[in-house]
Write a protein that holds these residues in place. Structure first.
Motif, PDB file in Angstrom:
ATOM      1  N   LEU A  86       0.842  -1.199   0.000  1.00  0.00           N
ATOM      2  CA  LEU A  86       0.000   0.000   0.000  1.00  0.00           C
ATOM      3  C   LEU A  86       0.877   1.248   0.000  1.00  0.00           C
ATOM      4  CD1 LEU A  86      -2.071  -2.176   0.665  1.00  0.00           C
ATOM      5  CD2 LEU A  86      -3.143  -0.593   2.273  1.00  0.00           C
ATOM      6  N   THR A  87       0.506   2.221  -0.816  1.00  0.00           N
ATOM      7  CA  THR A  87       1.199   3.510  -0.783  1.00  0.00           C
ATOM      8  C   THR A  87       0.782   4.265   0.482  1.00  0.00           C
ATOM      9  OG1 THR A  87      -0.549   4.701  -1.944  1.00  0.00           O
ATOM     10  CG2 THR A  87       1.164   3.657  -3.304  1.00  0.00           C
ATOM     11  N   ASN A 109       4.706   7.944   5.112  1.00  0.00           N
ATOM     12  CA  ASN A 109       5.783   7.942   4.120  1.00  0.00           C
ATOM     13  C   ASN A 109       5.241   7.510   2.763  1.00  0.00           C
ATOM     14  OD1 ASN A 109       7.797   8.507   6.113  1.00  0.00           O
ATOM     15  ND2 ASN A 109       7.635   6.376   6.780  1.00  0.00           N
ATOM     16  N   PRO A 110       6.071   7.524   1.718  1.00  0.00           N
ATOM     17  CA  PRO A 110       5.580   7.109   0.403  1.00  0.00           C
ATOM     18  C   PRO A 110       4.954   5.710   0.365  1.00  0.00           C
ATOM     19  CG  PRO A 110       7.604   8.338   0.135  1.00  0.00           C
ATOM     20  CD  PRO A 110       7.420   8.143   1.622  1.00  0.00           C
ATOM     21  N   ASN A 111       5.512   4.752   1.176  1.00  0.00           N
ATOM     22  CA  ASN A 111       4.895   3.427   1.204  1.00  0.00           C
ATOM     23  C   ASN A 111       5.006   2.759   2.573  1.00  0.00           C
ATOM     24  OD1 ASN A 111       7.359   3.448  -1.060  1.00  0.00           O
ATOM     25  ND2 ASN A 111       7.762   2.069   0.668  1.00  0.00           N
ATOM     26  N   SER A 112       4.866   3.566   3.628  1.00  0.00           N
ATOM     27  CA  SER A 112       4.901   3.046   4.998  1.00  0.00           C
ATOM     28  C   SER A 112       4.413   4.147   5.946  1.00  0.00           C
ATOM     29  CB  SER A 112       6.327   2.624   5.383  1.00  0.00           C
ATOM     30  OG  SER A 112       7.208   3.734   5.388  1.00  0.00           O
ATOM     31  N   GLN A 161      -0.103  -0.356  -4.434  1.00  0.00           N
ATOM     32  CA  GLN A 161      -1.553  -0.139  -4.555  1.00  0.00           C
ATOM     33  C   GLN A 161      -1.863   1.253  -4.018  1.00  0.00           C
ATOM     34  OE1 GLN A 161      -4.515  -3.089  -3.038  1.00  0.00           O
ATOM     35  NE2 GLN A 161      -5.294  -1.415  -1.767  1.00  0.00           N
ATOM     36  N   LYS A 182       2.686   9.420  -3.724  1.00  0.00           N
ATOM     37  CA  LYS A 182       3.325  10.699  -3.435  1.00  0.00           C
ATOM     38  C   LYS A 182       4.810  10.387  -3.327  1.00  0.00           C
ATOM     39  CE  LYS A 182       2.911  14.706  -0.409  1.00  0.00           C
ATOM     40  NZ  LYS A 182       2.126  15.308   0.698  1.00  0.00           N
TER      41      LYS A 182
END
Lengths: 182, 182, 182
Positions: free
Chosen positions: A3-4, A28-31, B146, B150
């Protein structure tokens, strides 16, 4: 699929993902960056043995911080309650933390769909290092699952603060009877 | 979904993934083998404290290699510039490296969509171990995201060589104002 | 996407995933708990060097267990033969094991699509710790891949018991000729 950050934010709002307390600026971008809770536990009798309940002592991190020493395991926890019945979590140290020589888990980065609670961290430092309660120490990621879901129903469910191992319960019960055995 | 090696190769060719320099023979079934750069940094004053800028010394790995010692953190970097605006990266030690007793990160295996630069590695060895510049030391994986993206816009963007922690900037700014805080 | 436990179970039944021996009660919400095999290998000459074959000694874990000591690397293996030609694996320590201060890999959690064999574990303990053969020590996860698949055909294929590093073969062959180089 991972998940982004924007998707994590949207799933927190629909309550498909629980992160509490939650602050958008920690996305964050993916966390999502989580914080260090105030309590630490250390084992005080060795050798450790998975077949017995190993005793621990508690330390509360004072306002001015606490200096971790090398060659010791410190069990800590996230400040946040985190979990999901829909996405599988993994977690990591922030790179800014690892660049100081600190591990926050010991090759154990996986969570389970259905676990909701504070997360126990395993702190291990290479050099003496001062840590502060509430510091943003790690990152949780969320992964889309494939297949039917059977939710976590294990021995650490709903944990509050750092939890020492309960693996001795596996041996008491006999391994063959344990269904969920994280 | 994790990209297969053949898919990584195709995305490098369309520039959706940046790996530079890139050699097809370093592609694995579901990752890419990256190389160790020539520079190492070590902290030289303890205890380390995330609230201050901790000083470092630089070492250049000579042609004949350099022997890492236990109980020390060495900051190194990839030889390659790597990143993507479309896929999320994680990285790991090659198993051939870990079987020699060497960590290349400290529970910090996650990158961010949008980071493009050399990657800082945290080297930590259990036994004295000789390392060589240019050796294939680790593996990068790429994951389909997914949700809306950003891009990373943080303090390590575009790094060149190993970068010591910049976490002290979090404390200077005050945590509540930091948007991307890897 | 990460396979749920129920999906792992279904793929084991169709033989898209190999886990042998396999016990349904070791299935977790999104992973499978594997066991520790009986043999351990330790290096006995230092410094280690990736360019040469480093010699090892073998230890068989006795019935009453074996106490691991800090500051040493122990190569162990899974009891199970595991692999898949369809899904990419990663693995981790059970959190119950990490909470005892034990790593089971050193930042090297990735496997390859097409590898089928016992998995070499890197055991590293912070405190003296007793371990037992057959104990459920780690968790394997399976990830759906994106892209065409070229199966693993590397130097550790079909391993039986713990395998020391074979990275010296990279240097013998010359790096540029190695295609799959895990």
């Amino acid at each position: 699929m991972i998940l982004t950050g924007l998707d994590i934010d949207s799933k927190v709002k629909t309550k498909e993902i629980i992160i509490s307390p939650y602050h958008e600026e920690q996305v964050n971008p993916n966390s999502y960056n989580f914080r260090l809770g105030a309590m630490i536990k250390v084992y005080n009798s060795f050798p450790l043995d998975p077949k017995v309940m190993n005793s621990v002592e508690e330390i509360i991190i004072p306002e001015e911080g606490y200096v971790l020493q090398p060659n010791r395991l410190y069990l800590a926890s996230t400040e946040e309650v985190m979990g999901s019945n829909f996405y599988a979590p993994t977690f990591a140290a922030r790179s800014s933390i690892a660049r100081l020589g600190l591990f926050i888990n010991l090759s154990a980065d996986l969570g389970d769909i259905g676990y909701i609670g504070q997360w126990t961290l395993q702190l291990f430092t290479i050099h003496p290092l001062r840590i502060y309660r509430g510091m943003r120490i790690g990152q949780i990621m969320w992964w889309k699952p494939q297949g039917d879901i059977k939710l976590y129903n294990g021995k650490y469910q709903g944990s509050n603060g750092p939890q020492q191992t309960q693996i001795y319960k596996d041996f008491e019960k006999g391994a063959s009877k344990v269904v969920f055995n994280i």
